[in-house]
Design a protein around this motif. Structure first.
Motif, PDB file in Angstrom:
ATOM      1  N   ARG A 188       0.880  -1.246   0.138  1.00  0.00           N
ATOM      2  CA  ARG A 188       0.033   0.008   0.086  1.00  0.00           C
ATOM      3  C   ARG A 188       1.047   1.140  -0.087  1.00  0.00           C
ATOM      4  NH1 ARG A 188      -3.108  -1.107   3.851  1.00  0.00           N
ATOM      5  NH2 ARG A 188      -5.055  -1.454   2.526  1.00  0.00           N
ATOM      6  N   ASN A 189       1.981   1.322   0.947  1.00  0.00           N
ATOM      7  CA  ASN A 189       2.820   2.385   0.950  1.00  0.00           C
ATOM      8  C   ASN A 189       4.354   2.139   0.822  1.00  0.00           C
ATOM      9  OD1 ASN A 189       3.447   5.171   1.363  1.00  0.00           O
ATOM     10  ND2 ASN A 189       3.026   5.040   3.429  1.00  0.00           N
ATOM     11  N   PRO A 190       5.128   1.772  -0.017  1.00  0.00           N
ATOM     12  CA  PRO A 190       6.352   1.461   0.050  1.00  0.00           C
ATOM     13  C   PRO A 190       6.865   2.850   0.251  1.00  0.00           C
ATOM     14  CG  PRO A 190       5.697   1.372  -2.114  1.00  0.00           C
ATOM     15  CD  PRO A 190       4.466   1.577  -1.413  1.00  0.00           C
ATOM     16  N   GLN A 191       8.255   2.607   0.958  1.00  0.00           N
ATOM     17  CA  GLN A 191       8.841   3.683   1.731  1.00  0.00           C
ATOM     18  C   GLN A 191      10.290   4.014   0.732  1.00  0.00           C
ATOM     19  OE1 GLN A 191       7.747   5.345   4.421  1.00  0.00           O
ATOM     20  NE2 GLN A 191       6.080   4.288   4.064  1.00  0.00           N
ATOM     21  N   LYS A 192      10.641   3.092   0.087  1.00  0.00           N
ATOM     22  CA  LYS A 192      12.054   3.334  -0.733  1.00  0.00           C
ATOM     23  C   LYS A 192      11.612   3.629  -2.093  1.00  0.00           C
ATOM     24  CE  LYS A 192      14.603   3.581   3.103  1.00  0.00           C
ATOM     25  NZ  LYS A 192      15.149   4.506   3.540  1.00  0.00           N
ATOM     26  N   LYS A 193      12.347   4.370  -2.800  1.00  0.00           N
ATOM     27  CA  LYS A 193      12.223   4.285  -4.254  1.00  0.00           C
ATOM     28  C   LYS A 193      12.600   3.046  -4.908  1.00  0.00           C
ATOM     29  CE  LYS A 193      14.227   6.993  -8.280  1.00  0.00           C
ATOM     30  NZ  LYS A 193      15.223   8.076  -8.419  1.00  0.00           N
ATOM     31  N   TYR A 194      13.418   2.391  -4.359  1.00  0.00           N
ATOM     32  CA  TYR A 194      13.928   0.987  -5.012  1.00  0.00           C
ATOM     33  C   TYR A 194      12.518   0.083  -4.879  1.00  0.00           C
ATOM     34  CZ  TYR A 194      15.867  -3.649  -5.710  1.00  0.00           C
ATOM     35  OH  TYR A 194      16.184  -4.937  -6.013  1.00  0.00           O
ATOM     36  N   SER A 195      11.935   0.095  -4.004  1.00  0.00           N
ATOM     37  CA  SER A 195      10.790  -0.772  -3.480  1.00  0.00           C
ATOM     38  C   SER A 195       9.485  -0.289  -4.504  1.00  0.00           C
ATOM     39  CB  SER A 195      10.272  -0.550  -2.225  1.00  0.00           C
ATOM     40  OG  SER A 195      11.051  -1.037  -1.190  1.00  0.00           O
ATOM     41  N   ARG A 196       9.198   1.006  -4.521  1.00  0.00           N
ATOM     42  CA  ARG A 196       8.467   1.608  -5.572  1.00  0.00           C
ATOM     43  C   ARG A 196       8.765   1.061  -7.082  1.00  0.00           C
ATOM     44  NH1 ARG A 196       8.783   6.187  -1.970  1.00  0.00           N
ATOM     45  NH2 ARG A 196      10.111   7.166  -3.470  1.00  0.00           N
ATOM     46  N   ARG A 197       9.984   1.234  -7.341  1.00  0.00           N
ATOM     47  CA  ARG A 197      10.495   0.439  -8.596  1.00  0.00           C
ATOM     48  C   ARG A 197      10.104  -0.927  -8.998  1.00  0.00           C
ATOM     49  NH1 ARG A 197      15.227  -1.161 -11.428  1.00  0.00           N
ATOM     50  NH2 ARG A 197      16.480  -0.762  -9.465  1.00  0.00           N
ATOM     51  N   LEU A 198      10.379  -1.685  -7.906  1.00  0.00           N
ATOM     52  CA  LEU A 198       9.708  -3.096  -7.938  1.00  0.00           C
ATOM     53  C   LEU A 198       8.486  -3.284  -8.327  1.00  0.00           C
ATOM     54  CD1 LEU A 198      11.938  -5.077  -5.129  1.00  0.00           C
ATOM     55  CD2 LEU A 198      12.390  -4.854  -7.659  1.00  0.00           C
ATOM     56  N   ILE A 199       7.579  -2.711  -7.582  1.00  0.00           N
ATOM     57  CA  ILE A 199       6.092  -2.706  -7.630  1.00  0.00           C
ATOM     58  C   ILE A 199       5.583  -2.344  -9.232  1.00  0.00           C
ATOM     59  CG2 ILE A 199       3.997  -1.927  -6.578  1.00  0.00           C
ATOM     60  CD1 ILE A 199       5.353  -1.977  -3.834  1.00  0.00           C
ATOM     61  N   ALA A 200       6.383  -1.015  -9.515  1.00  0.00           N
ATOM     62  CA  ALA A 200       6.011  -0.403 -10.679  1.00  0.00           C
ATOM     63  C   ALA A 200       6.219  -1.559 -11.947  1.00  0.00           C
ATOM     64  CB  ALA A 200       6.704   1.008 -10.858  1.00  0.00           C
ATOM     65  N   SER A 201       7.328  -2.290 -11.751  1.00  0.00           N
ATOM     66  CA  SER A 201       7.541  -3.289 -12.695  1.00  0.00           C
ATOM     67  C   SER A 201       6.639  -4.323 -12.855  1.00  0.00           C
ATOM     68  CB  SER A 201       9.100  -3.685 -12.524  1.00  0.00           C
ATOM     69  OG  SER A 201      10.085  -2.819 -12.419  1.00  0.00           O
ATOM     70  N   LEU A 202       5.773  -4.581 -12.128  1.00  0.00           N
ATOM     71  CA  LEU A 202       4.686  -5.570 -12.227  1.00  0.00           C
ATOM     72  C   LEU A 202       3.984  -5.490 -13.481  1.00  0.00           C
ATOM     73  CD1 LEU A 202       3.507  -5.732  -8.366  1.00  0.00           C
ATOM     74  CD2 LEU A 202       4.952  -7.367  -9.739  1.00  0.00           C
ATOM     75  N   PRO A 203       3.419  -6.605 -13.900  1.00  0.00           N
ATOM     76  CA  PRO A 203       2.514  -6.421 -15.221  1.00  0.00           C
ATOM     77  C   PRO A 203       1.305  -5.916 -14.991  1.00  0.00           C
ATOM     78  CG  PRO A 203       3.514  -8.914 -14.811  1.00  0.00           C
ATOM     79  CD  PRO A 203       3.850  -8.069 -13.618  1.00  0.00           C
ATOM     80  N   ASP A 204       0.725  -5.195 -15.962  1.00  0.00           N
ATOM     81  CA  ASP A 204      -0.385  -4.443 -15.970  1.00  0.00           C
ATOM     82  C   ASP A 204      -1.353  -5.451 -16.547  1.00  0.00           C
ATOM     83  OD1 ASP A 204      -2.654  -2.899 -15.942  1.00  0.00           O
ATOM     84  OD2 ASP A 204      -1.840  -1.250 -16.798  1.00  0.00           O
ATOM     85  N   HIS A 205      -2.170  -6.212 -15.653  1.00  0.00           N
ATOM     86  CA  HIS A 205      -3.262  -7.061 -16.351  1.00  0.00           C
ATOM     87  C   HIS A 205      -4.574  -6.231 -17.092  1.00  0.00           C
ATOM     88  CE1 HIS A 205      -1.870  -9.896 -12.554  1.00  0.00           C
ATOM     89  NE2 HIS A 205      -0.995  -9.892 -13.837  1.00  0.00           N
ATOM     90  N   ASN A 206      -4.311  -5.144 -17.070  1.00  0.00           N
ATOM     91  CA  ASN A 206      -5.525  -4.417 -17.731  1.00  0.00           C
ATOM     92  C   ASN A 206      -5.059  -4.254 -19.088  1.00  0.00           C
ATOM     93  OD1 ASN A 206      -7.727  -4.670 -15.765  1.00  0.00           O
ATOM     94  ND2 ASN A 206      -6.648  -3.445 -14.329  1.00  0.00           N
ATOM     95  N   HIS A 207      -3.670  -4.053 -19.460  1.00  0.00           N
ATOM     96  CA  HIS A 207      -2.998  -3.681 -20.605  1.00  0.00           C
ATOM     97  C   HIS A 207      -2.860  -4.926 -21.646  1.00  0.00           C
ATOM     98  CE1 HIS A 207      -1.021  -1.298 -23.633  1.00  0.00           C
ATOM     99  NE2 HIS A 207      -0.016  -2.268 -23.834  1.00  0.00           N
ATOM    100  N   PHE A 208      -3.776  -4.944 -22.824  1.00  0.00           N
ATOM    101  CA  PHE A 208      -3.455  -5.898 -23.758  1.00  0.00           C
ATOM    102  C   PHE A 208      -3.131  -5.481 -25.089  1.00  0.00           C
ATOM    103  CE2 PHE A 208      -6.748  -7.280 -20.762  1.00  0.00           C
ATOM    104  CZ  PHE A 208      -6.692  -8.522 -20.595  1.00  0.00           C
ATOM    105  N   GLN A 209      -2.235  -6.274 -25.742  1.00  0.00           N
ATOM    106  CA  GLN A 209      -1.953  -6.129 -26.977  1.00  0.00           C
ATOM    107  C   GLN A 209      -3.102  -6.050 -28.207  1.00  0.00           C
ATOM    108  OE1 GLN A 209       0.904  -5.325 -28.342  1.00  0.00           O
ATOM    109  NE2 GLN A 209       2.562  -6.593 -28.067  1.00  0.00           N
TER     110      GLN A 209
END
Length: 549
Positions: free
Chosen positions: A257-278
């Protein structure tokens, strides 16, 4: 009074750490300035799963090996302690550690095939742990082994107890490793990427098993993983590791819900977006490049001294599919369903029992080895494990140019080297990397080299066999983005074989779902994933762990 006192004591013991790591510092042997781990500290509590996450090379696995005193001679524990039952394991004798390892503190290693003895049956290897740490008789040990294999979802355990590791798929080998670790009902379980090679349904089963064991047996679990979906589904607490340090620790819910570190936020941002389709199609509007019609690949089962055929394994049992130019078809399903055999048949590496494979209008399954040779440059492959698919004694330059030489592209050594440099730049590596060896690269970099090798001969179709299964979340995102860029720039087609349904929306135009050697559902990615018709497809989708809030 006694009941309340007992209840209070139980609550207290549940909160007390069963194992504590304090200021663990590991350096390169004879070079104390090069720290691999820097003052790593955390607690493992009864009935709790603590997830240690981070990219490849962050120090997660080194932490687990140091805890068990299994580091290689190249590394040295400079400082710290591991307290288990009020004793520092770093002060224990090797005999005392032998009594702890596998019995009180068990470990599941990441690479199952390298951890299993290739010349011993899997039942014998699990039995070794039980003989060493239990007083069960032979009959009870066999019964216990079968129960363990059933628990981790290995099919037909009564038969497969007598199989050798090479007779099992990668996912099945990992299940054997998990069964071995749980054999003596340990107090602490260290699980180093335990679900990396597993398909989603078995992954869910194994994670449910680990979580259930943690609760029912008050087992303390250290879960090392790069899969954030697995973390969210399984862990109560999370520690984020970066360059040998734990930079953030929090409850699982608060972390996402609330990652504190920039690196942690980058990890979560790298997760696949299941609502974006080719942009998907039904495949009919595209010019067909590859067509597979009623493909069957059956392997003989031999028995007895004369090795006579007594049955057949129907690995692929009558499937049909097509791939258009510039299109990605994802072939998904559980381990052992026939995905990789299909890929090998298309590459003409496995003999067809029947069926037809057409590439660019030409039937290729009837071609001889010599006649198939010119087509090798048009159909390439990226293997699941890049390290095992490279010659460790060859430089990157030799590895990438090998295909140009063997397929006789007619390039001079200078032209080949120029092409290698251009390919390395295209996959976001440096030109000077061509003089290095495979062991000098991370897993993600090695996979980039594999992609460059596949592109070296200008293929029209690339068979991608689980190319991202062993990569951490940010590296996986980079490799998938690279594959998309190459498709847009070069118009290359992909048969993308995977058990990871989370990455399919952003990559594949169409999906074919495979079960027991047959394709049970196929269609545009969005339609299949959003409106599945077959119950098996729905089962796969329900098993996918989601990390995004």
């Amino acid at each position: 009074m006694n009941r309340n006192s007992s209840k209070k004591q139980t609550q207290k013991s549940a909160q007390a750490p069963v194992l504590s790591v304090r200021n663990l510092t590991v350096c390169v042997n004879n070079h104390q300035q090069t720290h691999i781990l820097k003052k790593v500290s955390f607690d493992l509590k009864h009935g709790e799963v603590f997830a240690l996450v981070g990219e490849s090379g962050s120090g997660k696995s080194v932490t687990s090996l140091a805890m068990m005193r299994l580091l290689s001679d190249a590394l040295h524990i400079l400082d710290g302690e591991v307290i288990f039952e009020n004793n520092d394991l770093f002060c224990a004798t090797e005999q005392e550690m032998t009594a702890v390892r596998g019995n009180r503190v068990a470990m599941i290693f990441q690479e199952a095939l390298t951890s299993l003895n290739p010349v011993q049956k899997i039942g014998t290897q699990i039995d070794e742990t039980l003989r060493l740490h239990s007083d069960l008789n032979n009959k009870d040990r066999i019964k216990r082994i079968i129960e363990l294999l059933e628990e981790v979802g290995l099919p037909n355990p009564e038969t497969r107890i007598d199989w050798y590791p090479h007779q099992l798929s990668g996912g099945q080998q990992q299940r054997v490793m998990i069964a071995m670790a749980l054999a003596c009902e340990p107090d602490v379980l260290i699980a180093d990427e335990p679900t990396t090679a597993l398909d989603v349904t078995i992954q869910k089963q194994v994670l449910d098993l680990i979580r259930g064991l943690a609760q029912s047996r008050q087992l303390a679990v250290l879960l090392i993983t790069h899969d954030m979906g697995v973390v969210r589904q399984t862990a109560q607490r999370v520690g984020v590791m970066y360059q040998g340090e734990i930079i953030e620790e929090n409850s699982c819910e608060e972390f996402f819900r609330n990652p504190q570190k920039k690196y942690s936020r980058r990890l979560i941002a790298s997760l696949p977006d299941h609502n974006h389709f080719q942009n998907s199609s039904d495949g009919t509007a595209l010019e067909p490049l590859l067509s597979v019609e009623n493909l069957k690949v059956h392997f003989p089962q031999r028995k007895g001294i004369l090795q006579r055929i007594h049955d057949w394994t129907r690995a692929v049992d009558g499937i049909s599919l097509s791939i258009g130019r510039g299109e990605t078809l994802a072939l998904v399903g559980e381990s052992g369903c026939g995905k990789t055999t299909t890929g090998r048949a298309i590459l003409n590496l496995d003999r067809l029992t029947s069926g037809r494979i057409t590439f660019a209008g030409e039937t290729i399954n009837t071609l001889s080895h010599r006649a198939m040779q010119p087509l090798r440059r048009r159909i390439q492959v990226i293997f699941q494990d890049p390290y095992s698919s490279m010659n460790p004694r060859m430089t990157v330059l030799r590895i990438i140019e090998e295909g140009m030489i063997s397929l006789k592209l007619g390039l001079t050594p200078e032209q080949r080297e120029e092409r290698v440099i251009a390919l390395l730049k295209r996959v976001h590596l440096e030109p000077e990397h061509r003089h290095r060896y495979p062991h000098e690269f991370s897993g993600g970099q090695r996979q980039r080299i594999s992609i460059a090798r596949a592109l070296a001969v200008n293929p029209e179709l690339i068979v991608c066999d689980e190319p991202t299964s062993a990569l951490d979340v940010s590296t996986r995102a980079e490799v998938l983005k690279l594959l998309q860029e190459l498709q847009q720039d070069l118009g290359v087609s992909y048969l993308f074989i995977t058990h990871d349904l989370s990455i399919i929306p952003q990559l594949a135009h169409r999906v074919a779902v495979m079960k027991d050697g047959k394709i049970v559902e196929t269609g545009a990615t969005k339609k299949v994933l959003k409106e599945p018709h077959h119950s098996y497809t729905q089962e796969l989708l329900n098993a996918v762990p989601h990390a995004r809030i």
